[in-house]
Design a protein around this motif. Structure first.
Motif, short mmCIF file in Angstrom:
data_model
loop_
_atom_site.label_atom_id
_atom_site.label_comp_id
_atom_site.label_asym_id
_atom_site.label_seq_id
_atom_site.Cartn_x
_atom_site.Cartn_y
_atom_site.Cartn_z
N GLN A 125 -16.26 -37.20 69.03
CA GLN A 125 -15.61 -37.39 70.33
C GLN A 125 -14.32 -38.19 70.21
OE1 GLN A 125 -19.20 -38.96 72.08
NE2 GLN A 125 -19.66 -37.05 73.16
N HIS A 126 -14.31 -39.21 69.33
CA HIS A 126 -13.06 -39.94 69.09
C HIS A 126 -11.99 -38.99 68.54
CE1 HIS A 126 -14.29 -44.03 69.97
NE2 HIS A 126 -15.31 -43.97 69.14
N LEU A 127 -12.38 -38.13 67.61
CA LEU A 127 -11.41 -37.20 67.02
C LEU A 127 -10.91 -36.18 68.03
CD1 LEU A 127 -13.05 -36.71 63.52
CD2 LEU A 127 -10.82 -37.74 63.97
N LEU A 128 -11.79 -35.71 68.90
CA LEU A 128 -11.36 -34.80 69.96
C LEU A 128 -10.34 -35.49 70.87
CD1 LEU A 128 -14.79 -33.16 70.86
CD2 LEU A 128 -12.77 -31.94 70.01
N ARG A 129 -10.57 -36.75 71.18
CA ARG A 129 -9.62 -37.51 72.00
C ARG A 129 -8.28 -37.65 71.27
NH1 ARG A 129 -11.51 -40.30 76.40
NH2 ARG A 129 -9.91 -41.90 76.13
N ALA A 130 -8.37 -37.87 69.94
CA ALA A 130 -7.14 -37.98 69.14
C ALA A 130 -6.35 -36.68 69.17
CB ALA A 130 -7.49 -38.36 67.69
N ARG A 131 -7.05 -35.57 69.39
CA ARG A 131 -6.41 -34.25 69.46
C ARG A 131 -6.09 -33.82 70.89
NH1 ARG A 131 -4.19 -32.56 64.69
NH2 ARG A 131 -5.66 -32.72 62.95
N GLY A 132 -6.12 -34.79 71.81
CA GLY A 132 -5.68 -34.51 73.17
C GLY A 132 -6.74 -34.02 74.12
N GLN A 133 -8.00 -34.04 73.70
CA GLN A 133 -9.08 -33.58 74.58
C GLN A 133 -9.64 -34.77 75.36
OE1 GLN A 133 -9.78 -30.27 74.85
NE2 GLN A 133 -8.04 -30.08 73.44
N ASN A 134 -9.83 -34.59 76.65
CA ASN A 134 -10.33 -35.65 77.52
C ASN A 134 -11.85 -35.59 77.56
OD1 ASN A 134 -10.56 -37.72 79.35
ND2 ASN A 134 -10.00 -36.47 81.13
N ARG A 177 -10.30 -45.26 65.79
CA ARG A 177 -11.59 -45.62 66.41
C ARG A 177 -12.72 -44.81 65.77
NH1 ARG A 177 -8.05 -45.83 70.91
NH2 ARG A 177 -7.99 -47.93 71.82
N GLY A 178 -12.44 -43.56 65.41
CA GLY A 178 -13.46 -42.76 64.73
C GLY A 178 -13.85 -43.35 63.40
N VAL A 179 -12.87 -43.82 62.64
CA VAL A 179 -13.16 -44.49 61.36
C VAL A 179 -13.99 -45.74 61.60
CG1 VAL A 179 -12.13 -45.69 59.39
CG2 VAL A 179 -11.08 -43.59 60.24
N GLN A 180 -13.56 -46.55 62.56
CA GLN A 180 -14.27 -47.79 62.85
C GLN A 180 -15.69 -47.52 63.36
OE1 GLN A 180 -11.16 -49.11 65.48
NE2 GLN A 180 -10.23 -50.44 63.93
N GLU A 181 -15.86 -46.45 64.10
CA GLU A 181 -17.19 -46.04 64.56
C GLU A 181 -18.11 -45.80 63.37
OE1 GLU A 181 -19.81 -45.77 67.27
OE2 GLU A 181 -17.89 -45.28 68.21
N GLU A 182 -17.57 -45.19 62.32
CA GLU A 182 -18.36 -44.91 61.13
C GLU A 182 -18.84 -46.20 60.45
OE1 GLU A 182 -19.56 -42.17 59.72
OE2 GLU A 182 -18.85 -40.96 61.40
N VAL A 187 -7.57 -42.79 54.83
CA VAL A 187 -8.67 -41.94 55.26
C VAL A 187 -8.13 -40.53 55.46
CG1 VAL A 187 -10.55 -41.62 56.91
CG2 VAL A 187 -9.74 -43.92 56.38
N GLY A 188 -8.23 -39.75 54.40
CA GLY A 188 -7.83 -38.35 54.43
C GLY A 188 -9.06 -37.46 54.45
N PRO A 189 -8.92 -36.17 54.16
CA PRO A 189 -10.04 -35.24 54.27
C PRO A 189 -11.28 -35.62 53.46
CG PRO A 189 -7.97 -34.04 54.07
CD PRO A 189 -7.63 -35.48 53.85
N LEU A 212 -9.92 -30.83 62.53
CA LEU A 212 -9.99 -31.89 63.53
C LEU A 212 -9.57 -33.26 62.98
CD1 LEU A 212 -10.93 -32.28 66.51
CD2 LEU A 212 -13.22 -32.68 65.62
N VAL A 213 -9.92 -33.56 61.73
CA VAL A 213 -9.68 -34.91 61.22
C VAL A 213 -8.19 -35.21 61.13
CG1 VAL A 213 -11.86 -35.03 59.97
CG2 VAL A 213 -9.84 -34.17 58.79
N VAL A 214 -7.88 -36.49 61.30
CA VAL A 214 -6.50 -36.98 61.29
C VAL A 214 -6.38 -38.03 60.20
CG1 VAL A 214 -4.70 -38.16 62.63
CG2 VAL A 214 -6.31 -36.61 63.78
N GLN A 215 -5.41 -37.89 59.31
CA GLN A 215 -5.23 -38.89 58.26
C GLN A 215 -4.73 -40.19 58.87
OE1 GLN A 215 -3.70 -37.95 54.24
NE2 GLN A 215 -2.03 -39.36 54.71
N VAL A 216 -5.40 -41.29 58.53
CA VAL A 216 -5.01 -42.61 59.03
C VAL A 216 -5.03 -43.61 57.89
CG1 VAL A 216 -5.72 -42.24 61.43
CG2 VAL A 216 -7.38 -43.08 59.77
N LYS A 217 -4.29 -44.68 58.05
CA LYS A 217 -4.20 -45.73 57.03
C LYS A 217 -3.78 -47.03 57.71
CE LYS A 217 0.56 -44.42 55.88
NZ LYS A 217 1.48 -43.99 54.80
N LYS A 218 -3.65 -48.09 56.91
CA LYS A 218 -3.27 -49.38 57.46
C LYS A 218 -1.98 -49.26 58.27
CE LYS A 218 -2.83 -54.25 56.14
NZ LYS A 218 -2.83 -55.20 55.01
#
Length: 244
Positions: A115-124, A176-181, A229-231, A162-168
């Motif tokens: 759900q965090h990733l869906l929000r990151a992709r513009g889904q409400n 938030r999806g990473v932190q949820e994990e 945090v990549g694929p 769906l996944v989005v690469q994130v880093k510091k």
């Protein structure tokens, strides 16, 4: 250097992981260092601001019995509070676990991450951990917009898109999806330990990601310990690897 030490017996040799929960406070304007020695394996963490941190450290245990673990802090830290430690084998096959398949009716891990990733992709969509009608509709919309079969089932192809690469330094719902994990892997019972779900990829989240990657790399050498945090890291997180 002040600190403490522990001994563990009857730990089988091979890829292992130590999970350490602590709090640390540096002198104002100073950077302290926490040093963790697991047998001959040393890991160091710089502390430049007050933190409450959960760190997973991967290492290859040579079978020495007892295995001694020492935790120290170097000058620069005004205080260090040890909360808990667990030590055990990693249960991995030498490969990243496959992406999970989730669909309408699924709940629990990793639905909040989805759900965090869906929000990151513009889904409400609400982050409630339940794969209900609104989450299914959001998945179908996302799939259709990315040329995927719009069946509402989140499998390998949908996760990979769906996944989005994130880093510091990154911010937002993917963080938030990473932190949820990492909250999912927080066994302390205290949600204030480890990365907070605030959408800010700061030092605490960076340390948690690197610790996770290091634990993976003990059994899967191809995993890069780079804090990104990549694929590959996303797949390991979402598939539940190193969740005890």
């Amino acid at each position: 250097m002040a600190g403490c030490n522990f001994s563990a017996r009857n730990l089988p040799s091979g890829p292992s992981v130590l999970s350490l929960v602590f709090e640390a406070w540096p002198h104002q304007g100073a950077t302290g260092v926490v040093v963790v020695d697991i047998g001959a394996h040393r890991t160091e963490f710089e502390i430049s601001a007050p933190v409450s941190r959960t760190v997973d450290i991967g290492f290859d245990h040579d079978g020495a019995d007892p295995l001694t673990t020492m935790v120290f802090f170097r000058p620069g830290l005004i205080d260090f509070v040890f909360r808990s430690m667990s030590l055990g084998r990693t249960i991995m096959s030498g490969a990243i676990s496959p992406w999970p398949v989730v669909k309408s009716g699924s709940n629990g891990h990793p639905i909040k991450t989805l759900q965090h990733l869906l929000r990151a992709r513009g889904q409400n969509v609400a982050v409630d951990g339940e794969f209900g009608p609104s989450t299914e509709a959001a998945v179908k919309t996302f799939q259709a917009s990315h040329g995927l079969a719009a069946d509402g089932i989140v499998g390998p192809l949908t996760w990979a898109a769906l996944v989005v690469q994130v880093k510091k330094g990154s911010q937002g719902d993917a963080v938030r999806g990473v932190q949820e994990e990492f909250q999912f892997r927080n066994l302390s019972g205290d949600p204030s330990n480890g990365p907070q779900i605030d959408g800010i990829f700061g030092p605490v989240t960076d340390a948690a990601v690197r610790g996770f990657q290091q634990a993976l790399a003990a059994d899967i050498p191809s995993v890069a310990v780079d804090g990104i945090v990549g694929p590959v890291t996303w797949q390991a997180l979402v598939s539940g690897m190193l969740s005890f």
